[in-house]
Each structure stands twice: as structure tokens, then as C-alpha cells.
Write a protein that holds these residues in place. Structure first.
Motif, short mmCIF file in Angstrom:
data_model
loop_
_atom_site.label_atom_id
_atom_site.label_comp_id
_atom_site.label_asym_id
_atom_site.label_seq_id
_atom_site.Cartn_x
_atom_site.Cartn_y
_atom_site.Cartn_z
N ARG A 323 28.11 62.96 38.35
CA ARG A 323 28.25 64.06 39.30
C ARG A 323 27.43 63.77 40.56
NH1 ARG A 323 30.46 68.68 38.31
NH2 ARG A 323 30.33 68.33 36.08
N THR A 324 28.00 64.07 41.70
CA THR A 324 27.32 63.93 42.98
C THR A 324 27.20 65.30 43.63
OG1 THR A 324 28.16 61.68 43.32
CG2 THR A 324 27.42 62.88 45.27
N LEU A 325 25.99 65.66 44.05
CA LEU A 325 25.73 66.96 44.66
C LEU A 325 25.41 66.80 46.14
CD1 LEU A 325 23.49 68.55 41.86
CD2 LEU A 325 25.93 68.92 42.26
N ILE A 326 25.96 67.71 46.94
CA ILE A 326 25.69 67.73 48.38
C ILE A 326 25.13 69.11 48.72
CG2 ILE A 326 26.69 67.51 50.69
CD1 ILE A 326 28.99 65.93 49.42
N TYR A 327 23.95 69.12 49.38
CA TYR A 327 23.32 70.38 49.80
C TYR A 327 23.38 70.48 51.32
CZ TYR A 327 21.38 70.43 45.07
OH TYR A 327 21.24 70.42 43.70
N ALA A 328 23.64 71.69 51.81
CA ALA A 328 23.70 71.90 53.26
C ALA A 328 23.20 73.30 53.59
CB ALA A 328 25.12 71.70 53.78
N GLN A 329 22.53 73.41 54.73
CA GLN A 329 22.00 74.67 55.21
C GLN A 329 22.97 75.25 56.24
OE1 GLN A 329 18.11 74.23 56.89
NE2 GLN A 329 17.95 76.35 57.61
N LEU A 330 23.38 76.51 56.04
CA LEU A 330 24.31 77.18 56.94
C LEU A 330 23.52 78.02 57.94
CD1 LEU A 330 27.01 78.34 54.36
CD2 LEU A 330 27.02 76.29 55.78
N LYS A 331 23.73 77.76 59.24
CA LYS A 331 22.98 78.46 60.28
C LYS A 331 23.93 79.31 61.12
CE LYS A 331 19.50 74.80 60.67
NZ LYS A 331 18.81 73.86 61.58
N GLY A 332 23.39 80.43 61.62
CA GLY A 332 24.19 81.32 62.45
C GLY A 332 24.98 82.32 61.64
N GLU A 333 25.78 83.10 62.33
CA GLU A 333 26.60 84.12 61.68
C GLU A 333 28.04 83.99 62.14
OE1 GLU A 333 25.14 88.03 62.07
OE2 GLU A 333 23.14 87.58 61.29
N SER A 334 28.95 84.24 61.21
CA SER A 334 30.37 84.11 61.51
C SER A 334 30.84 85.24 62.42
CB SER A 334 31.18 84.12 60.21
OG SER A 334 32.55 84.20 60.49
N SER A 335 31.70 84.87 63.36
CA SER A 335 32.25 85.88 64.27
C SER A 335 33.53 86.51 63.71
CB SER A 335 32.57 85.24 65.63
OG SER A 335 33.47 84.16 65.47
N GLY A 336 33.88 86.16 62.48
CA GLY A 336 35.08 86.77 61.90
C GLY A 336 35.53 86.11 60.62
N SER A 370 17.36 79.14 43.09
CA SER A 370 17.35 77.83 42.45
C SER A 370 18.04 76.78 43.31
CB SER A 370 18.01 77.91 41.07
OG SER A 370 19.34 78.42 41.17
N ILE A 371 19.14 77.15 43.98
CA ILE A 371 19.85 76.19 44.82
C ILE A 371 19.00 75.83 46.04
CG2 ILE A 371 21.88 75.88 46.30
CD1 ILE A 371 23.48 77.47 44.28
N HIS A 372 18.31 76.80 46.61
CA HIS A 372 17.41 76.51 47.75
C HIS A 372 16.33 75.52 47.34
CE1 HIS A 372 19.29 79.90 49.82
NE2 HIS A 372 18.59 79.60 50.90
N ARG A 373 15.78 75.71 46.15
CA ARG A 373 14.70 74.82 45.72
C ARG A 373 15.23 73.41 45.41
NH1 ARG A 373 12.77 79.84 43.32
NH2 ARG A 373 10.84 80.41 44.42
N LEU A 374 16.42 73.34 44.83
CA LEU A 374 17.02 72.03 44.59
C LEU A 374 17.31 71.33 45.92
CD1 LEU A 374 19.50 72.91 41.69
CD2 LEU A 374 17.50 71.41 41.53
N ALA A 375 17.78 72.10 46.90
CA ALA A 375 18.03 71.53 48.22
C ALA A 375 16.73 71.05 48.87
CB ALA A 375 18.72 72.55 49.11
N ALA A 376 15.67 71.85 48.72
CA ALA A 376 14.37 71.45 49.28
C ALA A 376 13.86 70.18 48.60
CB ALA A 376 13.37 72.59 49.10
N ARG A 377 14.04 70.10 47.31
CA ARG A 377 13.61 68.90 46.58
C ARG A 377 14.36 67.67 47.09
NH1 ARG A 377 15.28 65.79 42.35
NH2 ARG A 377 13.68 64.94 40.96
N THR A 378 15.68 67.82 47.30
CA THR A 378 16.48 66.71 47.81
C THR A 378 15.99 66.26 49.17
OG1 THR A 378 18.44 67.44 46.58
CG2 THR A 378 18.82 66.01 48.47
#
Length: 660
Positions: A323-336, A370-378
Motif C-alpha cells: 500500500r502507498t499512502l499520499i498525504y496532502a494539506q488542503l488550504k482555503g475554502e471552496s467557492s461552491g 490520527s490522519i493529521h499526525r500521520l501526515a506530520a510524521r511523514t
């Protein structure tokens, strides 16, 4: 004192759950929704504390990519990782069968084995532990028997110098396999220090076969002083090979092992504590036999107003079964828009492959970050690698690591956990104390044994429950609790309160000596250790003791050692001995329509599936070769033969299970 354990597990998943299983007895599982995304299961009463509790979760549509978005903490700093939503994408590819089978007999396999003096140490300190070089020799036996006919191979040993079995890689057949196995039996840990750069240069300078992709397997239990030079060398030859690395014992360099696999587009494994080497190595062989995945790209499509900051390092390798995991941080807010799309593209045997996944931007319910911490660890691990590689802004990288570690509660090489009083929020101070906790049963006997390293996680949990724990930048105050180790299994400061057990060549810290220590490495112990009760046999002379009994031979390895390169076995007394039978018993039961080798090979397959199924990962390629060989013999109906074999060996295996 009577100990009981009550355990209830609630499982929540973004994709349907097929079933839950355990190595312990469970009550019937309950699913909460018709989509089977949530379930609960309880441990049945009467748990005997004779083994760890393991829970296995099986999913539907396992190979379909999935993504989950987790909400951040509104009280965290704006723009920080813990404030914004984080998405975790999971890839678990499945390659077409025709692609997997087309390369079955191709490849050049080079095995580079550490033969330095430390390989003469034990694998671990439990009863029945094997010497490292002996475990490596058993592993080489399995590897050599598992290779496909027609491939190429060679074996190197290295230490302060290096040597190879053959001047160049040779074609795999019965003759070359026999020559190699004879040399494997003679291998010893007798080549001095650990110098890996020169044998690597020699291997890379050899001509490689374009039609037989090179697969390099590296085994070592030590560290080198020129890690960056080694990794740069592997990276410069990444186009011509894949590198699979194995760290043996706690002293193996994590930077070297993980770095070689990363730069060589391979896979890294660590064999520590009571781990067996063979299963992990055979898993990597399964990866090495797969075609290389190249030109991997990941593209995000998000609504206006939303941007993505990928936290994981670029993907340079994909394997079926990993298994391969990809973590990404989403910034901003959706306009719709409320949906995002991620597209993964790669090439497999010159064929383009595209996987596209649509996911909801609305965060899931509370998941405990938990996902935030896994992302931080990565991200922290990537920054640590960047620091080791000699980046220009070292201070900036360290500052970023400490900031992430403190915010997310994830340790790094520059932070450590210390005990904090939950009520006063003050650091716990004072001298370290050792407290003996009376226990019953085998579950916690490790507290009274000698293997302190393997209990460090328990000691940390015990301190954490008493005081709570927070990560802080490592200062003189945190060092008062003990030294920080940046090895793959780093001890927490609290674990030093129980002492330490070190089998590496490195000298032990003052904290471990305070409670007495035993160092089983070849390096001389410091004189100070004698004042705390350590025993150094050479100072006192050896006492006559009764010789240790000859270790019993592993029946599985005995069977594997008898297999021919083509995949078959001979019908003889040595094979009968593995089954606990006589040669006459095997011969007298042989059906008339099959010859001796077919009958012997069929019995070997029945015995593997009927008696050693729990070790299937180790003999899976041995069995595949055997089944393929039987298929090439054009024997008639084998159903009756399987029935007779089952009766003879006391098994209940079907013909379909054997793959023939």
C-alpha cells in the motif's frame, strides 16, 4: 491476583468492510449500516494472556484507490498543518496477470551479504536465537531455490574487503545453483569491518543484461561513515537496477537502509527483536519479480479557492501487494464545489495506466486527528532526510521539524517526550527510580527478563498514563531523563528508568550502566561497566561447561534444500525423512501412472500446504516452481494421486489448492 481483559473495538472505514478476524477468539461481529462501513467486535471472555491480541480488517474492493478528508483543529494557528483539513489517499494497485507472468523467468539477482565480524552476533537475546550469518545463509538457501529458471544471479560477501561467488552473474540452472549452495555453506562472519561502497562500485561497473533487469539485495547489520556517498552512488545508477535493502538488528543504520531502497526504487526491511529474516526477504523477492512501474505522476483537481500542499515525498515506486499512502494539506475554502479529484498515472511494461478518484471535500466526523499526525510524521521524516543530505538551510529545517513535532505530538530527532504532571502541567523532576511490579503469567515476564529494549514502548505507556506526555525540543532538561536515540526503534526517555540492553558494537550510555548492563558485541566493554556488575569472561578465564546440544534442523529448510532448480524433488530416503516416513513407505504407495519425481514433488506440495501453511510466504515460490514443473510433465488425472498422498501424509489438501 486474577487478571481479566475486556476489549471492544469499533471500526469505521471509508470503504466497505468484508470481515474482521483475530488470532484470539472473538464474539460475533456487528455491522451498523447496510454499506458495512462501521462495525464493532468484542474479545470473547476468558482471554489467557498467552499471546498478543491482533485484529485483522478485510476490505471489499481492496485494490480500488480511496481517500478520506479529516478536519483540523479550529484553535490551531491559522495556516498550520493542524488547522487545515488533511486528505489521505491510499493506493493498492493490482497488475494484470498477463503482465506479471510475462517476466517470470527474467532478471539478474545480485545478493550482497554483510560478512563483517558483527554478523557473528545473535539475531536477538531470546532463547533459541540464531546467529546472524547463519540466518543469512538459511535465507540465501530459500532465495536460490525460489529463483526462476533462466534468470541470472551472483552472490557477494563484503566487510573490509569483498569477494564474489562468480566473476560475472551466471545463468541459473542446476549446476550453478549447486555451486552457489556449496559456497553458501562455507560463509562465515570473517571479513572485518563494514565497507559497502567498493563492492557497490564494482557491481555497478559490470555490464548488465538489458533483457534481465538487475535486482540488488543488500543485507547489513551495521553502519558506514560515508552514507551520503553510498546513497549518491545508488541514485546515479537507479536507471539500471532496483535496490532492496535489509537492516539486521538494532545497530543497522536506518538512513542507509531506507536511503538505498528509496534511491534505488526498491523496498527496505528491518529485521529486529525476534523477527525472522526469511518472510521479509521473500516478500521483497515477490516485489523484485514484478515489472518496474515508471513515470509516476499525481495530479489534483480542486474547486476554485482550494489549493493543495502535498506532504508526502514524490512516489518513485509502486508494487502490487504494497500500500502507498499520499498525504496532502488542503488550504482555503471552496467557492461552491464540494468534490475534488486526484489522478495517478504511471507506465507498466510500456503500457499507460490511469487511476482517477473523486472524493468529498467535506471532512469526516471526529477521528482524533490520527490522519493529521500521520501526515506530520511523514513530513518530519522527509525533513530529517533533507537535513541528513546536507541541505543549505539546516537551521530552518530543524526549526520546522521542532514546530511540527510540538504541534502534532509526533517525535523527531530533535524532540523527545518527557513526563508532565497532568494537574500542575509541570515537568516531573527528580532522580530516576526503578520500581518492581509483581505480576503473574507469561504476558509481562519481560519486566523481569533481560530484553529491556523490547519493553520500551510499555514503559513509555506506563509513564504516559501516570503523568501524560508532551513532545518538546530536546534540551538539557529533557536530557536529564536519558539520552535520545535516533535508531529505527528509538527508546523514549522514560524507558531508561528500567535500564537498557544493547547488543550493538556502540558503547552503552551512562544511564544504562547505572543499572548494570550486558554487552554481547565483539567490541570491548568500557572499563566503567565492570564497576556495575558486568561480566567480562576474558578477564576471568573460561569455565568448562557442557556443550550446547546440536540445534534441530528445520524440516521446511530440509525440504527446500532437496528441491532441484527446475522445481522437482527426487524420490529418496532424505525426502522420506522430512515426512517422518521411510523410502519404502513412499515407494509402495506410489500410483502406477506417475513416475518417482512426479510423486515426490506432489508429496512435497501436499506437505507444504498441509503442514506448513502458516509459513507460506517463505515457500510460495518453491511451490509455484513445483506446480509448474508438474504441469510440464503432462501427467494424466492427478486427483487420485492427491487423495493417496493425503492419506500417506495425514493431510486434507485439494488438487485446486496445489495449483496443479
Amino acid at each position: 491476583m486474577l487478571c481479566t481483559l475486556t476489549l471492544s473495538v469499533h471500526v469505521s472505514s471509508p470503504k466497505p468492510i468484508s470481515k474482521l478476524e483475530s488470532n484470539c477468539t472473538l464474539d460475533p461481529q456487528v455491522f451498523f449500516h447496510s454499506d458495512r462501513t462501521q462495525a464493532t467486535v468484542d474479545l470473547s471472555p476468558g482471554h489467557m494472556f498467552d499471546k498478543d491480541f491482533e485484529l485483522f480488517v478485510f476490505y471489499q474492493d481492496t485494490h480500488q484507490p480511496s481517500a478520506i478528508v479529516e478536519a483540523g483543529v479550529t484553535t490551531a494557528l491559522p495556516g498550520s498543518l493542524m488547522r487545515d483539513p488533511v486528505v489521505m489517499m491510499s493506493l493498492y494497485p493490482e497488475f494484470p496477470e498477463e503482465v506479471m507472468s510475462s517476466l517470470a523467468s527474467r532478471g539478474e539477482f545480485i545478493f550482497l551479504i554483510d560478512r563483517s565480524g558483527s554478523m557473528g552476533s545473535m539475531m536477538h537475546h531470546e532463547k533459541g536465537a540464531q546467529i546472524r550469518i547463519e540466518s543469512a545463509k538459511d535465507t540465501l538457501l530459500l532465495l536460490l531455490k525460489s529463483l526462476p529458471m533462466g534468470c541470472y544471479f551472483n552472490i557477494y560477501g563484503f566487510g573490509s574487503r569483498f569477494e564474489s561467488f562468480f566473476p560475472l552473474s551466471v545463468e541459473y540452472n542446476q549446476d550453478t545453483m549447486d555451486q552457489a549452495l556449496k559456497k553458501v555453506k562455507e560463509m562465515q562472519a570473517d571479513m572485518g569491518g563494514t565497507e559497502i561502497l567498493q563492492p557497490l562500485k564494482h557491481i555497478y561497473n559490470l555490464r548488465y543484461h538489458p533483457d534481465h533487469p538487475r535486482q540488488l539485495f543488500v543485507f547489513t547489520d551495521g553502519q558506514v561513515g560515508n552514507t551520503k556517498e553510498v546513497l549518491d552512488l545508488v541514485k546515479s545508477h537507479a536507471h539500471s537496477h532496483r535496490c532492496f535493502s535489509f537492516g539486521i538488528g538494532e545497530g543497522a543504520s536506518a538512513a542507509l537502509i531506507t536511503g538505498m531502497a528509496r534511491e534505488g526504487s526498491g523496498h527496505a526491511q528491518f529485521i529486529t527483536d525476534t523477527d525472522r529474516m526469511q518472510p521479509k526477504v521473500m516478500q521483497s523477492l515477490r516485489f523484485a519479480l514484478q515489472p518496474a512501474v515508471v513515470n509516476i505522476s499525481v495530479d489534483w483537481t480542486l474547486p476554485d479557492g482550494v489549493t493543495v500542499d502535498t506532504l508526502s515525498p514524490p512516489i518513485n515506486v509502486l508494487f502490487q501487494g504494497q500500500r502507498t499512502l499520499i498525504y496532502a494539506q488542503l488550504k482555503g475554502e471552496s467557492s461552491g464545489g464540494s468534490e475534488g479529484t486526484v489522478t495517478v498515472k504511471y507506465s507498466l511494461k510500456d503500457q499507460p495506466v490511469t487511476n482517477q478518484l473523486h472524493f468529498c471535500l467535506r471532512p469526516t466526523e471526529e477521528t482524533g486527528l490520527s490522519i493529521h499526525r500521520l501526515a506530520a510524521r511523514t513530513l518530519i521524516r522527509s525533513l530529517e532526510q533533507e537535513e541528513r543530505s546536507g541541505a543549505a538551510d539546516v537551521e530552518g529545517i530543524r526549526s520546522r521539524m521542532v514546530e511540527l513535532s510540538v504541534q502534532a505530538g509526533v517525535s523527531s530527532v530533535h524532540t523527545a517526550f518527557i513526563a508532565v504532571n497532568k494537574d500542575s502541567r509541570q515537568t516531573v523532576k527528580g532522580p530516576l527510580k526503578q520500581r518492581r511490579v509483581p505480576t503473574r503469567g507469561s504476558q509481562w515476564q519481560i519486566l523481569q527478563g533481560s530484553g529491556f529494549n523490547s519493553m520500551s514502548s510499555f514503559s513509555f505507556l506506563a509513564q504516559g498514563m501516570l503523568y501524560g506526555a508532551i513532545p518538546v525540543a530536546q534540551t538539557a532538561q529533557s536530557r536529564a531523563f536519558g539520552s535520545f536515540m535516533s535508531s529505527p526503534v528509538a527508546q523514549s526517555a522514560q524507558s531508561l528508568a528500567f535500564g537498557s540492553f544493547n547488543s550493538s558494537a556502540a558503547s552503552q550510555s551512562a544511564q544504562s550502566l547505572a543499572f548494570g548492563s550486558f554487552n554481547s558485541s565483539a567490541a570491548a566493554q568500557p572499563a566503567e561497566s565492570m564497576t556495575f556488575g558486568s561480566f567480562n569472561a576474558p578477564l576471568f578465564g573460561w569455565l568448562p561447561v557442557q556443550a550446547a546440544p546440536e540445534p534441530q534442523k528445520d524440516p521446511l529448510l530440509q525440504l527446500v534444500s532437496l528441491q532441484k532448480a527446475s522445481g522437482c524433488w527426487d524420490l529418496d530416503a532424505t525426502l522420506a525423512d522430512v515426512f517422518g516416513k521411510t523410502e519404502d513407505e513412499l515407494t509402495n504407495q506410489k500410483p502406477a501412472q506417475v513416475d518417482g519425481s512426479v510423486w515426490a514433488t506432489l508429496l512435497a506440495l501436499i506437505w507444504l500446504y498441509g503442514c506448513k501453511i502458516e509459513q507460506q510466504v517463505e515457500w510460495q515460490f518453491v511451490a509455484m516452481k513445483a506446480a509448474s514443473w508438474i504441469g510440464s510433465q503432462k501427467v494424466g488425472d492427478l486427483s487420485q494421486c492427491v487423495c493417496v498422498g493425503n492419506v500417506l501424509l495425514g493431510c486434507q489438501v485439494t488438487k485446486e489448492t496445489l495449483g496443479i
